[in-house]
Design an enzyme around this catalytic site. Structure first.
Site, PDB file in Angstrom:
ATOM      1  N   PHE A 407      -1.961  -6.126 -11.808  1.00  0.00           N
ATOM      2  CA  PHE A 407      -0.677  -5.879 -11.148  1.00  0.00           C
ATOM      3  C   PHE A 407      -0.942  -5.631  -9.674  1.00  0.00           C
ATOM      4  O   PHE A 407      -1.554  -4.640  -9.302  1.00  0.00           O
ATOM      5  CB  PHE A 407       0.083  -4.689 -11.739  1.00  0.00           C
ATOM      6  CG  PHE A 407       1.440  -4.572 -11.114  1.00  0.00           C
ATOM      7  CD1 PHE A 407       2.534  -5.240 -11.659  1.00  0.00           C
ATOM      8  CD2 PHE A 407       1.619  -3.862  -9.932  1.00  0.00           C
ATOM      9  CE1 PHE A 407       3.776  -5.185 -11.044  1.00  0.00           C
ATOM     10  CE2 PHE A 407       2.869  -3.809  -9.321  1.00  0.00           C
ATOM     11  CZ  PHE A 407       3.946  -4.466  -9.873  1.00  0.00           C
ATOM     12  N   ASP A 492      -8.100  -3.642  -4.782  1.00  0.00           N
ATOM     13  CA  ASP A 492      -6.736  -3.145  -4.635  1.00  0.00           C
ATOM     14  C   ASP A 492      -6.739  -1.680  -5.094  1.00  0.00           C
ATOM     15  O   ASP A 492      -6.716  -1.390  -6.283  1.00  0.00           O
ATOM     16  CB  ASP A 492      -5.783  -3.985  -5.495  1.00  0.00           C
ATOM     17  CG  ASP A 492      -4.341  -3.491  -5.418  1.00  0.00           C
ATOM     18  OD1 ASP A 492      -4.131  -2.312  -5.027  1.00  0.00           O
ATOM     19  OD2 ASP A 492      -3.425  -4.265  -5.757  1.00  0.00           O
ATOM     20  N   LYS A 521       0.973   3.032  -1.144  1.00  0.00           N
ATOM     21  CA  LYS A 521       1.499   4.203  -1.858  1.00  0.00           C
ATOM     22  C   LYS A 521       1.208   5.533  -1.170  1.00  0.00           C
ATOM     23  O   LYS A 521       1.906   5.886  -0.231  1.00  0.00           O
ATOM     24  CB  LYS A 521       0.999   4.195  -3.300  1.00  0.00           C
ATOM     25  CG  LYS A 521       1.486   2.942  -4.061  1.00  0.00           C
ATOM     26  CD  LYS A 521       1.694   3.201  -5.521  1.00  0.00           C
ATOM     27  CE  LYS A 521       1.918   1.906  -6.318  1.00  0.00           C
ATOM     28  NZ  LYS A 521       3.252   1.325  -6.123  1.00  0.00           N
TER      29      LYS A 521
END
Ligand code: ARG
Length: 668
Positions: A407, A492, A521
């Site tokens: 993801f 990531d 984030k």
């Protein structure tokens, strides 16, 4: 607060029947005087900044001027009146029509009630009178339709036949009333609910002084209610006396002439917020039924004041807690100074951000963007350009190896290599240039590498997939493979990085340094979206002016927030705390295996808990957990993801895991 009132001019006002002790058909009333006095009341509202709408009066309905009796309006929903006496029966439909024509949801009452004459809306409850006009059954009916608690009060003095002749709200939480109008039990209820109420005497009640209208600051009240006016002034209210003696001959005062229209925008309950959100927003999420209003640290509070522990943390965006004081201070200060320049100019937060994040990652250079997906896109572009310009891959042939169940975001290029049908299907045509291999297998990567391979892109722990931790040594072997094959290793770390796993980066657990970090984030401290990629100059140097960019990327507010986050991470405090609390969390979770839990994975304050699918779905468990005061979200059917803010106390952490155990047990 400006209010919206509905009024009805007394063009057909008379006193020709008697349905309350104030009315004397023999004595009658002077219509012109009534109209003049009524105009004075309307003008008083307008002078206070309130809006007055008018409903057309109907000949033969002399009491229609008493608009308050026409309905009860709360949260934009209209509960219609059904009058006790046939003389006024036709007013009910007239008022209900007025609202229906204007698009309000309406309810035609089954039970006898006289609208706001007997229903007074407070912040949390509706006070309702019964005894002379409104039936007790109507109280229940109104509660059901409006979804607000209704408190029944019994009236005992025929002169005070409506609740609004003996009581009025000073504001949403306190009232003034005349005790003589209420039954003994109701008085006890009032004393209990409103210990600080204004108590009116018989003299003031007998001039209908309690038939007043307050907007919380100003109180419009019959001019003859002298003592009550003094009391209210002493309490700090501005008193606006009005003369309505002619209408009093029908038993009415200022409040009787005034129906408050409480709009749809006043969405106080979760149900209302959820209803509008579901109707007016795309259904790309399926949220738990909670409407959050505020949050501090690890705790959030919903619009009804109920508190919950946040075990999702904005998918790791809130690692440092809701409203982290250091981050908020940086944001507040920057808001007052400078928020945006675009990258056409330099600004004074940028250098510190790039140098600070460069030092934290151990990389030469930073390319700031906004959202995580944009940073992933950036990494893909950089890797491709590096492939053509440095590695010498043939034009248009560059290929990136990616992982099953990855993801990385929602853009069309990124979902092109998603293996999740929800994320992927029906969004084609898809971007080529990616090879998907099994996560956790170095051999799979080795087999997939060819002359066109420019990079391996992976999550060091797969978050969305259910917090999947790869086998020990995997990251190190991938690193070695990439180095030996001359391809880039791209990590990531959007969800796994910045403290969550007990280290600054999840790659640190294997002592691995990728060629490119993708961050997002928590980099924005839960305040603004901030993302970036970090790499050395031999990689990131391939990007030249005009070849990539973002209007908001690296803006002053984002950089100021990012700088506060970097400062926090440089102390190492949060990494250590996540490691420590993580051990506590995982030890406790492991005990649950075999008790409704199949497996537990994760690192630091991050866990994926697989629930025995024969017991319940992940969503069912999430809901049961929410009912117990903990917010977590399910993924892939039967997995619950746990990721509390790292500021959480050990006590709260253990309490929440107990709630999880209890929630799971409730399905056994
Ligand atoms: N004559 C009217 C009646 O007896 C007066 C209504 C007064 N309205 C009120 N909200 N108290 O029905």
């Amino acid at each position: 607060m400006p209010k919206h009132y509905l009024m009805c001019r007394p063009d057909f006002f008379t006193v020709e029947y008697a349905i309350n002790p104030w009315m004397d058909p023999e004595a009658g009333a002077d219509r012109d005087v009534a109209v003049r006095q009524w105009e004075g009341l309307k003008a008083a509202y307008e002078a206070l900044g309130h809006t007055v709408s008018l409903i057309d009066p109907i000949e033969g309905l002399p009491d229609m001027v008493f608009a308050a009796n026409g309905a009860l309006v709360a949260g934009g929903r209209v509960y219609g009146a059904r009058f006790a006496f046939p003389e006024r029966a036709a007013e009910g439909p007239a008022y209900l029509n007025w609202f229906a024509e204007r698009g309000f949801p309406t309810h035609e009452a089954v039970h006898v009630n006289e609208g706001e004459g007997d229903f007074l809306a407070m912040d949390e409850v509706i006070l309702a009178g019964t005894g002379f006009r409104t039936s007790r059954e109507a109280h229940g009916e109104a509660q059901e339709f409006l979804g607000r608690p209704v408190v029944s009060l019994t009236l005992v003095d025929p002169r005070f036949y409506h609740l609004d002749t003996a009581l009025f709200p000073l504001h949403g939480r306190n009232i003034a009333y005349y005790p003589g109008a209420f039954s003994e039990g109701s008085l006890r209820v009032l004393r209990r609910m409103f210990p600080d109420a204004v108590i009116a005497g018989a003299d003031d009640a007998e001039v209908l002084g309690l038939n007043a209208v307050s907007d919380g600051e100003h109180i419009v009240i019959n001019s003859e209610a002298h003592d009550l006016q003094l009391d209210l002034k002493r309490r700090g209210y501005e008193v606006i006396p009005v003369e309505l003696s002619e209408l009093r001959k029908a038993g009415g005062g200022p409040k009787c002439c005034t129906l408050e229209i409480r709009g749809k925008t006043d969405m106080t309950t979760s149900a209302e917020h959820i209803d509008v959100s579901e109707r007016r927003s795309a259904h790309n999420y399926h949220p738990l039924p909670i409407v959050i209003h505020e949050a501090h640290g690890a705790w959030v509070t919903d619009v009804e004041g109920k508190r919950y522990l946040d075990f999702l943390s904005g998918y790791s965006s809130l690692n440092f807690g809701h409203g982290n004081p250091k981050i908020l201070q940086a944001a507040h200060e920057q808001l007052d100074n400078l928020t945006l320049t675009s990258r056409a100019f330099y600004h004074d937060q940028f250098a510190a951000f790039c140098a600070g994040l460069g030092d934290l990652t151990g990389k030469d250079m930073i390319l700031p963007m906004n959202t995580g997906a944009e940073a992933v896109e950036t990494a893909i572009k950089v890797a491709r350009k590096w492939g053509y310009q440095v590695k010498g891959v043939a034009p248009e042939q560059a290929n990136i190896i990616v992982m099953e169940d990855n993801f990385h975001g929602r853009t069309t290029t990124i979902i092109s290599f998603s293996t999740d049908p929800d994320a992927h299907d029906d969004f084609g045509p898809y971007t080529p240039g990616f090879t998907v291999v099994k996560y956790g297998s170095v051999e799979a990567i080795r087999d997939a590498i060819d002359a066109n391979t420019v990079a391996v892109l992976l999550e060091p722990i797969q978050g969305e997939a259910g917090v999947l931790v790869p086998p020990d040594g995997y990251l190190r072997q991938v690193r070695e493979l990439c180095t030996s094959q001359g391809i880039l290793m791209i990590a990531d770390e959007i969800q796994s990085g910045l403290g969550r796993t007990g280290k600054t980066f999840a790659c640190d657990h294997e002592g691995v340094v990728p060629d490119m970090y993708i961050l997002g984030k928590a980099l924005g401290g839960g305040v603004v979206p901030v993302s970036a990629i970090a790499a050395d100059e031999d990689v990131l140097g391939v990007i030249k002016p005009g070849q990539h960019g973002s209007t908001f990327g690296g803006n002053p507010l984002a950089c100021a927030v990012g700088n506060a986050v970097i400062e926090i991470l440089n102390t190492g405090e949060f990494q250590e705390r996540a490691a420590q609390l993580g051990e506590v969390l995982h030890a406790r979770l492991r005990e649950m295996i075999g008790h409704g839990v199949v497996t537990v994975r994760g690192r630091g304050l991050w866990a994926g808990v697989d629930i025995d699918p024969s017991l319940a779905t992940g969503r069912e468990v999430s809901k049961a957990l929410m009912a117990r005061g903990v917010l977590a979200k399910d993924t892939h059917g039967s997995t619950i993801r746990l990721a509390p803010p790292i500021v959480i106390s050990q006590e709260d952490l253990l309490w929440a895991v107990d709630q999880l155990a209890d929630a799971i047990a409730s399905f056994r």
